[in-house]
Design a protein around this motif. Sequence first.
Motif, PDB file in Angstrom:
ATOM      1  N   UNK A  93       0.828  -1.193   0.000  1.00  0.00           N
ATOM      2  CA  UNK A  93       0.000   0.000   0.000  1.00  0.00           C
ATOM      3  C   UNK A  93       0.856   1.234   0.000  1.00  0.00           C
ATOM      4  N   UNK A  94       0.226   2.366   0.303  1.00  0.00           N
ATOM      5  CA  UNK A  94       0.947   3.620   0.262  1.00  0.00           C
ATOM      6  C   UNK A  94       1.614   3.949   1.585  1.00  0.00           C
ATOM      7  N   UNK A  95       1.523   3.098   2.557  1.00  0.00           N
ATOM      8  CA  UNK A  95       2.275   3.182   3.810  1.00  0.00           C
ATOM      9  C   UNK A  95       2.411   4.591   4.359  1.00  0.00           C
ATOM     10  N   UNK A  96       1.324   5.145   4.842  1.00  0.00           N
ATOM     11  CA  UNK A  96       1.396   6.429   5.514  1.00  0.00           C
ATOM     12  C   UNK A  96       1.011   7.597   4.633  1.00  0.00           C
ATOM     13  N   UNK A  97       0.802   7.403   3.365  1.00  0.00           N
ATOM     14  CA  UNK A  97       0.369   8.501   2.514  1.00  0.00           C
ATOM     15  C   UNK A  97      -1.016   8.926   2.951  1.00  0.00           C
ATOM     16  N   UNK A  98      -1.274  10.199   2.868  1.00  0.00           N
ATOM     17  CA  UNK A  98      -2.572  10.696   3.237  1.00  0.00           C
ATOM     18  C   UNK A  98      -3.316  11.075   1.965  1.00  0.00           C
ATOM     19  N   UNK A  99      -4.223  10.216   1.487  1.00  0.00           N
ATOM     20  CA  UNK A  99      -4.918  10.491   0.236  1.00  0.00           C
ATOM     21  C   UNK A  99      -5.815  11.715   0.307  1.00  0.00           C
ATOM     22  N   UNK A 100      -6.054  12.238   1.510  1.00  0.00           N
ATOM     23  CA  UNK A 100      -6.885  13.431   1.632  1.00  0.00           C
ATOM     24  C   UNK A 100      -6.077  14.715   1.475  1.00  0.00           C
ATOM     25  N   UNK A 101      -4.735  14.617   1.356  1.00  0.00           N
ATOM     26  CA  UNK A 101      -3.936  15.817   1.119  1.00  0.00           C
ATOM     27  C   UNK A 101      -4.336  16.395  -0.228  1.00  0.00           C
ATOM     28  N   UNK A 102      -4.893  17.615  -0.255  1.00  0.00           N
ATOM     29  CA  UNK A 102      -5.333  18.181  -1.526  1.00  0.00           C
ATOM     30  C   UNK A 102      -4.153  18.678  -2.356  1.00  0.00           C
ATOM     31  N   UNK A 103      -4.373  18.776  -3.661  1.00  0.00           N
ATOM     32  CA  UNK A 103      -3.375  19.383  -4.540  1.00  0.00           C
ATOM     33  C   UNK A 103      -3.484  20.893  -4.359  1.00  0.00           C
ATOM     34  N   UNK A 104      -2.364  21.538  -4.080  1.00  0.00           N
ATOM     35  CA  UNK A 104      -2.350  22.991  -3.910  1.00  0.00           C
ATOM     36  C   UNK A 104      -1.649  23.630  -5.108  1.00  0.00           C
ATOM     37  N   UNK A 105      -2.249  24.656  -5.648  1.00  0.00           N
ATOM     38  CA  UNK A 105      -1.660  25.394  -6.765  1.00  0.00           C
ATOM     39  C   UNK A 105      -0.848  26.560  -6.203  1.00  0.00           C
ATOM     40  N   UNK A 106       0.375  26.719  -6.683  1.00  0.00           N
ATOM     41  CA  UNK A 106       1.187  27.875  -6.353  1.00  0.00           C
ATOM     42  C   UNK A 106       0.746  29.041  -7.243  1.00  0.00           C
ATOM     43  N   UNK A 107       0.870  30.264  -6.756  1.00  0.00           N
ATOM     44  CA  UNK A 107       0.723  31.391  -7.658  1.00  0.00           C
ATOM     45  C   UNK A 107       1.913  31.321  -8.615  1.00  0.00           C
ATOM     46  N   UNK A 108       1.801  31.929  -9.773  1.00  0.00           N
ATOM     47  CA  UNK A 108       2.883  31.855 -10.767  1.00  0.00           C
ATOM     48  C   UNK A 108       4.138  32.561 -10.270  1.00  0.00           C
ATOM     49  N   UNK A 109       5.278  31.926 -10.536  1.00  0.00           N
ATOM     50  CA  UNK A 109       6.572  32.558 -10.285  1.00  0.00           C
ATOM     51  C   UNK A 109       7.012  33.176 -11.601  1.00  0.00           C
ATOM     52  N   UNK A 110       7.309  34.466 -11.572  1.00  0.00           N
ATOM     53  CA  UNK A 110       7.797  35.167 -12.753  1.00  0.00           C
ATOM     54  C   UNK A 110       9.262  35.477 -12.517  1.00  0.00           C
ATOM     55  N   UNK A 111      10.130  35.148 -13.469  1.00  0.00           N
ATOM     56  CA  UNK A 111      11.560  35.350 -13.251  1.00  0.00           C
ATOM     57  C   UNK A 111      12.291  35.735 -14.528  1.00  0.00           C
ATOM     58  N   UNK A 112      13.322  36.540 -14.364  1.00  0.00           N
ATOM     59  CA  UNK A 112      14.263  36.746 -15.457  1.00  0.00           C
ATOM     60  C   UNK A 112      15.168  35.535 -15.487  1.00  0.00           C
ATOM     61  N   UNK A 113      15.670  35.209 -16.669  1.00  0.00           N
ATOM     62  CA  UNK A 113      16.537  34.052 -16.857  1.00  0.00           C
ATOM     63  C   UNK A 113      17.821  34.547 -17.498  1.00  0.00           C
ATOM     64  N   UNK A 114      18.981  34.001 -17.130  1.00  0.00           N
ATOM     65  CA  UNK A 114      20.222  34.431 -17.773  1.00  0.00           C
ATOM     66  C   UNK A 114      20.128  34.263 -19.295  1.00  0.00           C
ATOM     67  N   UNK A 115      20.571  35.296 -20.028  1.00  0.00           N
ATOM     68  CA  UNK A 115      20.534  35.246 -21.490  1.00  0.00           C
ATOM     69  C   UNK A 115      20.009  36.547 -22.056  1.00  0.00           C
ATOM     70  N   UNK A 116      19.771  36.529 -23.354  1.00  0.00           N
ATOM     71  CA  UNK A 116      19.340  37.723 -24.065  1.00  0.00           C
ATOM     72  C   UNK A 116      17.822  37.865 -23.999  1.00  0.00           C
ATOM     73  N   UNK A 117      17.350  38.832 -23.205  1.00  0.00           N
ATOM     74  CA  UNK A 117      15.919  39.086 -23.038  1.00  0.00           C
ATOM     75  C   UNK A 117      15.156  37.820 -22.653  1.00  0.00           C
ATOM     76  N   UNK A 118      15.682  37.058 -21.722  1.00  0.00           N
ATOM     77  CA  UNK A 118      15.070  35.796 -21.312  1.00  0.00           C
ATOM     78  C   UNK A 118      14.240  35.969 -20.043  1.00  0.00           C
ATOM     79  N   UNK A 119      13.114  35.296 -20.038  1.00  0.00           N
ATOM     80  CA  UNK A 119      12.232  35.287 -18.876  1.00  0.00           C
ATOM     81  C   UNK A 119      11.489  33.962 -18.846  1.00  0.00           C
ATOM     82  N   UNK A 120      10.925  33.640 -17.678  1.00  0.00           N
ATOM     83  CA  UNK A 120      10.173  32.394 -17.548  1.00  0.00           C
ATOM     84  C   UNK A 120       9.003  32.590 -16.598  1.00  0.00           C
ATOM     85  N   UNK A 121       7.963  31.820 -16.865  1.00  0.00           N
ATOM     86  CA  UNK A 121       6.818  31.702 -15.960  1.00  0.00           C
ATOM     87  C   UNK A 121       6.823  30.271 -15.454  1.00  0.00           C
ATOM     88  N   UNK A 122       6.854  30.127 -14.132  1.00  0.00           N
ATOM     89  CA  UNK A 122       6.855  28.810 -13.505  1.00  0.00           C
ATOM     90  C   UNK A 122       5.509  28.611 -12.815  1.00  0.00           C
TER      91      UNK A 122
END
Length: 164
Positions: free
Chosen positions: A31-60
């Motif tokens: 079995x899942x040995x201690x897993x809690x199936x009631x733990x809900x999936x939580x959404x993070x707010x978006x992480x917005x970041x500059x990325x090394x490079x020429x005009x680089x950015x990312x949304x995580x």
Amino acid sequence: MSLKNVSLQQFTFRTGVVAAAMVAVWSGFTGTAGANPTDPVAQFTSTLTRVPGSNCAAILNAETVAQPQSGTFGVRVKITQTGQSCGAYYLTVHWKNVGTGLTSGQSQKVEGTSVVGLPDNVITGMGMGPGAGKVEAWIDTYSEVYPQNADLEHIAGRATFTLG
């Protein structure tokens, strides 16, 4: 074949089956040995970041992923990146257990839209076990440069959730 040999073979077979079942129970294969199936999936707010490079950015965009052990979580990251000749960077999932005050986290290298070495971009590991209770988590980014790592300009994604 004598009756003694048949009985001995049946006994050996049954003993092996019972031993295998006991090992499976003790090691958590049944079995899942201690897993809690009631733990809900939580959404993070978006992480917005500059990325090394020429005009680089990312949304995580990230969400929690249930883990087989109680009090732990994983984070699945979906990355959208723009720019030219973008370099690698690191993301760190930080967390704090609000009830116990325990804090930690885990960093992973990102290249393009992939978290290096992790199937399905799911971050798990030793740094992802705050224990049961209310957890606050956030995602930061940094670049590995000599002589000291430098934080990238970013807006941290955040989530609050409860682990069983």
